[in-house]
Design a protein around this motif. Structure first.
Motif, PDB file in Angstrom:
ATOM      1  N   ILE A   1     -10.530  32.743 -22.373  1.00  0.00           N
ATOM      2  CA  ILE A   1     -11.496  31.717 -21.999  1.00  0.00           C
ATOM      3  C   ILE A   1     -12.879  32.340 -22.034  1.00  0.00           C
ATOM      4  O   ILE A   1     -13.197  33.212 -21.217  1.00  0.00           O
ATOM      5  CB  ILE A   1     -11.213  31.110 -20.611  1.00  0.00           C
TER       6      ILE A   1
ATOM      7  N   ARG B   1     -10.405  25.719 -14.591  1.00  0.00           N
ATOM      8  CA  ARG B   1      -9.753  24.484 -15.053  1.00  0.00           C
ATOM      9  C   ARG B   1      -8.845  24.765 -16.259  1.00  0.00           C
ATOM     10  O   ARG B   1      -7.705  24.303 -16.320  1.00  0.00           O
ATOM     11  CB  ARG B   1     -10.836  23.463 -15.419  1.00  0.00           C
ATOM     12  N   VAL B   2      -9.323  25.532 -17.233  1.00  0.00           N
ATOM     13  CA  VAL B   2      -8.532  25.849 -18.422  1.00  0.00           C
ATOM     14  C   VAL B   2      -7.334  26.719 -18.049  1.00  0.00           C
ATOM     15  O   VAL B   2      -6.217  26.520 -18.558  1.00  0.00           O
ATOM     16  CB  VAL B   2      -9.409  26.539 -19.491  1.00  0.00           C
TER      17      VAL B   2
ATOM     18  N   THR C   1      -4.315  24.635 -16.731  1.00  0.00           N
ATOM     19  CA  THR C   1      -3.509  23.964 -17.757  1.00  0.00           C
ATOM     20  C   THR C   1      -2.713  24.974 -18.576  1.00  0.00           C
ATOM     21  O   THR C   1      -1.540  24.749 -18.892  1.00  0.00           O
ATOM     22  CB  THR C   1      -4.409  23.114 -18.671  1.00  0.00           C
TER      23      THR C   1
ATOM     24  N   THR D   1      -3.455  33.993 -19.868  1.00  0.00           N
ATOM     25  CA  THR D   1      -4.900  33.806 -20.013  1.00  0.00           C
ATOM     26  C   THR D   1      -5.658  35.114 -19.814  1.00  0.00           C
ATOM     27  O   THR D   1      -5.242  35.995 -19.063  1.00  0.00           O
ATOM     28  CB  THR D   1      -5.420  32.778 -18.992  1.00  0.00           C
TER      29      THR D   1
ATOM     30  N   HIS E   1     -10.614  29.423 -25.845  1.00  0.00           N
ATOM     31  CA  HIS E   1     -11.173  28.158 -25.365  1.00  0.00           C
ATOM     32  C   HIS E   1     -12.583  28.446 -24.866  1.00  0.00           C
ATOM     33  O   HIS E   1     -12.767  29.290 -23.992  1.00  0.00           O
ATOM     34  CB  HIS E   1     -10.327  27.563 -24.237  1.00  0.00           C
TER      35      HIS E   1
ATOM     36  N   GLY F   1     -14.730  26.405 -23.226  1.00  0.00           N
ATOM     37  CA  GLY F   1     -15.252  25.624 -22.110  1.00  0.00           C
ATOM     38  C   GLY F   1     -16.409  24.764 -22.569  1.00  0.00           C
ATOM     39  O   GLY F   1     -16.357  24.152 -23.635  1.00  0.00           O
TER      40      GLY F   1
ATOM     41  N   SER G   1     -19.841  27.327 -26.651  1.00  0.00           N
ATOM     42  CA  SER G   1     -18.934  26.233 -27.004  1.00  0.00           C
ATOM     43  C   SER G   1     -19.372  25.447 -28.231  1.00  0.00           C
ATOM     44  O   SER G   1     -18.537  24.861 -28.919  1.00  0.00           O
ATOM     45  CB  SER G   1     -18.771  25.272 -25.819  1.00  0.00           C
TER      46      SER G   1
ATOM     47  N   VAL H   1      -7.460  19.137 -21.797  1.00  0.00           N
ATOM     48  CA  VAL H   1      -7.389  20.554 -22.145  1.00  0.00           C
ATOM     49  C   VAL H   1      -6.063  20.862 -22.832  1.00  0.00           C
ATOM     50  O   VAL H   1      -6.008  21.592 -23.834  1.00  0.00           O
ATOM     51  CB  VAL H   1      -7.582  21.439 -20.897  1.00  0.00           C
ATOM     52  N   GLU H   2      -4.991  20.285 -22.334  1.00  0.00           N
ATOM     53  CA  GLU H   2      -3.677  20.478 -22.968  1.00  0.00           C
ATOM     54  C   GLU H   2      -3.690  19.956 -24.402  1.00  0.00           C
ATOM     55  O   GLU H   2      -3.179  20.614 -25.326  1.00  0.00           O
ATOM     56  CB  GLU H   2      -2.585  19.771 -22.168  1.00  0.00           C
TER      57      GLU H   2
ATOM     58  N   ILE I   1      -5.532  22.283 -26.737  1.00  0.00           N
ATOM     59  CA  ILE I   1      -4.716  23.448 -27.090  1.00  0.00           C
ATOM     60  C   ILE I   1      -3.652  23.069 -28.107  1.00  0.00           C
ATOM     61  O   ILE I   1      -3.421  23.792 -29.090  1.00  0.00           O
ATOM     62  CB  ILE I   1      -4.083  24.056 -25.815  1.00  0.00           C
TER      63      ILE I   1
END
Length: 667
Positions: free
Chosen positions: A7, A16-17, A20, A28, A79, A81, A86, A309-310, A313
Motif C-alpha cells: 500500500i 482501509r485497504v 479488505t 500486506t 494499491h 490509495g 495515486s 477496494v475488493e 483488487i
C-alpha cells in the motif's frame, strides 16, 4: 489472486485497504516515514518498510523509494490509495515496467483522465457539457490575471494534478487571482510534484455530485450511482451522502451513462469517479475525473453492499465484475462526516498534537436499525503531525431513509470522544441539525452562506437547554452524594445534599428543584415544567447516556468548578450548578477580560513560515498580505486586520512556529 500487495499510502486509507486485503487472505506491506514510525497502518500491516523523512516530497511521493520497498518485500501489486502517487502516470508506468500490477487504471487512462486539463479537452471532444475555462498551461501570475479577466470573475484556479482541495483557489478579482495562482502553484508542487495550473469559470450556486464508476478488463463499465458532496469548505469536502437528495431517476441514469461512456472511451478499468456540477434545473456539467478511489467511497459501499477496494483488487487480477448494471440498486441512505484535526473556533486552522483521548462510537448495527462505520488511521495516544492531511477519520452511518441516516449520525457524533487537539466534531454536528441541510436544499456555498463569520458553536434552542439543565442538575446530585460519602465522618454523619439549585448556561439561568428516588430524578423548574431524568452515569465518566423527558440524550461531560463542561449537538457549554445563594454571589464577580493582542500578528496554527511579505518600518493597509504559513500541505496567507506600521518582525522564513507565537509586532 495476489499473495502480497504493498500500500503506497498512509493513514486511514492504508488501514482501509489492509482490512479488505486481510479479508481476502492477501498479505500486506506498509511504507512509512519518520513521522509515521508508530502509525496505525504500520502496526496493522504484515510487513513495513521505512522510506524516509516526514515531508511527503522526501518519502511517500518518491517513486524510487516505493519501488525499492517492492523489491525488498516481493509485493506482486500496489494499491496507491488516494493522493500521493495515486494519479501519477509515471508511477503506474514504472510498476508496469517492473512487472508489478498497479491496482488502478492503466497508465494511458491516468494520463488521459487524471490530468484535469487533458480530461476536460477529451470530454469536450466527446460532446460532454463542460464548464467554460482556459485549458492551456499558464506561465505566470500576470497571465493568470489576464485569463481570469477574459473568462470573467469569479474564477476557479486549480492544480492540473490536484485533488482533495489542494492547489485550488476561488478568485473574485485580479488581486485574488494573482495570490491564488501563486499559492496554488506552490501547493501543487509541494503536494503532487506538478505545478501546472488551469483556470475555469466558477459556477455560483452549484451542487457537487459525482458518479462512482467501476470497470473491468473485459469491457464491462458500470456506475454505482451518485454521491452528493456539496458541503465543502475551501473546496474540501466535509460531509458527503449517497444518494443525492436532489437527483431524480432520469438525471441519475443520464449522468451514470455519460460517466461510463467517458470512462470506456479512454479504456478505463478499476474504480474511478466522474465529478459533475449540477445546477438548480438538474443540468449537469463535467468537472473532472478522479482516476482513483475517492475518500468518500464508504457511502457508496453502504448503499450498494459492494466492497470497492475488493473489486479494485479483483479487477487488477484480471477477474470479471460479478454483477451487471441492473443488479446495482440503491438500498437506504448513507452519510459521511470527515473528522479533521482543525479548530472550527479558529477559522478551521490546522491543529497538531497528541490524541489524549480517542474513543469512536462502536461500529456495526445499532439499536435503532442503522449502521455505524468509522474508517480511521489513528489511535489514542498517537500523534497528529503537521506534515500530512489533517483528516483523522471518516465517520459513516446508514439508515433506511435520509432522516434516519442523519439521526444515526447525530448520535454517533455525540458519542465520539476526541481530546488533545482541535477538531471539527462540533461543526459537523451542528450541520446535522441545520434546517437547510435537513431539507436537502444545499449547494457548495452552504458553509460560506450559513457561517459567514465562521463557526462560533451551535446555538441550542430553549427546549434543548432545559433538557441539558435538567441532566446537569441530576448529574450534579450524583456527584454531590459521592462527595459527601467520601468526606463523611466515621459516625457517618454526612452533609445533606440540597434540593434547590440554579443551573447557569451562558446568560440563561434555570432555577429548579431536584427530587430523587431509586430510579432517577425528577427536575422541577420554576415555571412549573418538570423533566424525568434517568442514567447510569457515575462521576469520572466522560460520556453520559441519559433519558431526559423520555428521550435519549448523550452528553460529553467534564468536571469544572461548580459544574460541567458539556458538549452536545455541536454546542460547547460551561454549565454551572450552584446553590441559590452561590448563584446570587456569582453574579457579583467581575468578568475576566482576555489579553490585548491587537498589536501583534500571531501564528494561528502550528506551521512553517514560508514567506514574509513586509519589512520592518513598512506601513501596511487593511487586508494586505503579511506572511504565509504552511501547515498540513496547505498555504495560509495571513493578512493585516487594520492599517498600521510594522515595528518588529520576530519570525524568520523556514522557522517552525507554535500556535500564538508572535510573527510580527505593530506600532
Amino acid at each position: 489472486m495476489f499473495k502480497k500487495i504493498l500500500i503506497a499510502n498512509r493513514g486511514e486509507i492504508a488501514c482501509r485497504v489492509i482490512k479488505t486485503a486481510r479479508k481476502m487472505g492477501i498479505q500486506t506491506v506498509a511504507v512509512y516515514s519518520d513521522a509515521d514510525r508508530n502509525a496505525l497502518h504500520v502496526k496493522m500491516a504484515d510487513e513495513a518498510v521505512y522510506i524516509g523523512p516526514p515531508p511527503a516530497s522526501q518519502s511517500y511521493i518518491v517513486i524510487d523509494k516505493i519501488l525499492e520497498a517492492i523489491r525488498q518485500t516481493g509485493a506482486e501489486a500496489v494499491h496507491p490509495g488516494y493522493g500521493f502517487l495515486s494519479e501519477r502516470m509515471d508511477f503506474a508506468a514504472a510498476l508496469e515496467a517492473m512487472g508489478v500490477v498497479f491496482i488502478g487504471p492503466p497508465s494511458p487512462a491516468i494520463e488521459a483522465m487524471g490530468d484535469k486539463i487533458t480530461s476536460k479537452k477529451l470530454a469536450q471532444e466527446a460532446g460532454v457539457s463542460t464548464v467554460p475555462g482556459y485549458m492551456g498551461l499558464i506561465s505566470d501570475a500576470d497571465e493568470a490575471v489576464k485569463i481570469s479577466g477574459q473568462i470573467g470573475y469569479p474564477v476557479m484556479i486549480k492544480a492540473s494534478a490536484g485533488g482533495g482541495g489542494k492547489g485550488m483557489r476561488i478568485a473574485w478579482n485580479a488581486e485574488e487571482a494573482r495570490e491564488g495562482f501563486e499559492s496554488s502553484k506552490n501547493e501543487a508542487a509541494s503536494s503532487f510534484g506538478d505545478d501546472r495550473i488551469f483556470i475555469e469559470k466558477f459556477v455560483t450556486q452549484p451542487r457537487h455530485i459525482e458518479i462512482q464508476v467501476l470497470a473491468d478488463k473485459h469491457g464491462n463499465t458500470l456506475y454505482l450511482h451518485e454521491r452528493e458532496c456539496s458541503i465543502q469548505r475551501r473546496n474540501q469536502k466535509v460531509i458527503e451522502e449517497a444518494p443525492s437528495p436532489f437527483l431524480d431517476e432520469a438525471t441519475r441514469k443520464a449522468m451514470g451513462e455519460q460517466a461510463c461512456a467517458l470512462a470506456a472511451a479512454v479504456g478505463y478499468t478499476s474504480a474511478g469517479t466522474v465529478e459533475f456540477i449540477v445546477d438548480g434545473s438538474r443540468n449537469f456539467y463535467f468537472l473532472e475525473m478522479n482516476t482513483r478511489l475517492q475518500v468518500e467511497h464508504p457511502v457508496t459501499e453502504l448503499i450498494t453492499g459492494i466492497d470497492l477496494v475488493e473489486q479494485m483488487i479483483r479487477v487488477a487480477a484480471g477477474e470479471k465484475l460479478p454483477f451487471k448494471q441492473e443488479d446495482l440498486k440503491i438500498n437506504g441512505w448513507a452519510m459521511e462526516s470527515r473528522l479533521y484535526a482543525e479548530d472550527p473556533y479558529r477559522n478551521f486552522l490546522p491543529s497538531i498534537g497528541r490524541l489524549t483521548r480517542y474513543r469512536p462510537p462502536a461500529e456495526g448495527a445499532t439499536a435503532r436499525g442503522g449502521i455505524v462505520r468509522n474508517d480511521t488511521g489513528v489511535f489514542e495516544g498517537g500523534e497528529i503531525s503537521m506534515y500530512y492531511d489533517p483528516m483523522i477519520a471518516k465517520l459513516c452511518t446508514w439508515g433506511p431513509t435520509r432522516g434516519e441516516a442523519i439521526e444515526e449520525m447525530r448520535v454517533a457524533l455525540d458519542t465520539f470522544e476526541v481530546e488533545g487537539i482541535g477538531h471539527n466534531l462540533p461543526f459537523v454536528a451542528a450541520v446535522m441539525d441545520h434546517p437547510k441541510f435537513i431539507s436537502g436544499n444545499i449547494t457548495t456555498a452552504f458553509i460560506a452562506e450559513e457561517y459567514p463569520e465562521g463557526f462560533q458553536g451551535a446555538r441550542l434552542g430553549e427546549a434543548d437547554l432545559q433538557r441539558i439543565a435538567a441532566a446537569a442538575a441530576a448529574m450534579n446530585r450524583v456527584a454531590e452524594i459521592r462527595r459527601t460519602r467520601i468526606s463523611g465522618t466515621m459516625d457517618n454523619h454526612q452533609r445533606r445534599v440540597g434540593d434547590h439549585w440554579v443551573v447557569s448556561i451562558g446568560e440563561r439561568d434555570f432555577a429548579l428543584r431536584v427530587s430523587a428516588d431509586r430510579e432517577g430524578s425528577t427536575v422541577h423548574f420554576a415555571d412549573g415544567e418538570s423533566l424525568r431524568v434517568s442514567s447510569d452515569w457515575v462521576p469520572g465518566q466522560s460520556l453520559a447516556h441519559l433519558q431526559v423527558g423520555g428521550e435519549p440524550l448523550v452528553l460529553k461531560a467534564d468536571k469544572i468548578p461548580m459544574g460541567f463542561r458539556i458538549r452536545a449537538r455541536g454546542a460547547d457549554l460551561k454549565v454551572h450548578v450552584r446553590s441559590p445563594r452561590a448563584a446570587e454571589l456569582a453574579k457579583l464577580m467581575p468578568e475576566k477580560l482576555p489579553p490585548d493582542t491587537s498589536r501583534f500578528l500571531l501564528c494561528p496554527m502550528p506551521g512553517l513560515v514560508v514567506k514574509i511579505q513586509v519589512e520592518e518600518g513598512q506601513e501596511v493597509q487593511e487586508g494586505q498580505a503579511l506572511a504565509t504559513v504552511e501547515a498540513m500541505k496547505m498555504e495560509n496567507i495571513l493578512k493585516a486586520e487594520r492599517k498600521g506600521l510594522v515595528k518588529q518582525i520576530r519570525a524568520k522564513v523556514g522557522e517552525s512556529l507554535r500556535v500564538d507565537d508572535v510573527i510580527m509586532e505593530f506600532e
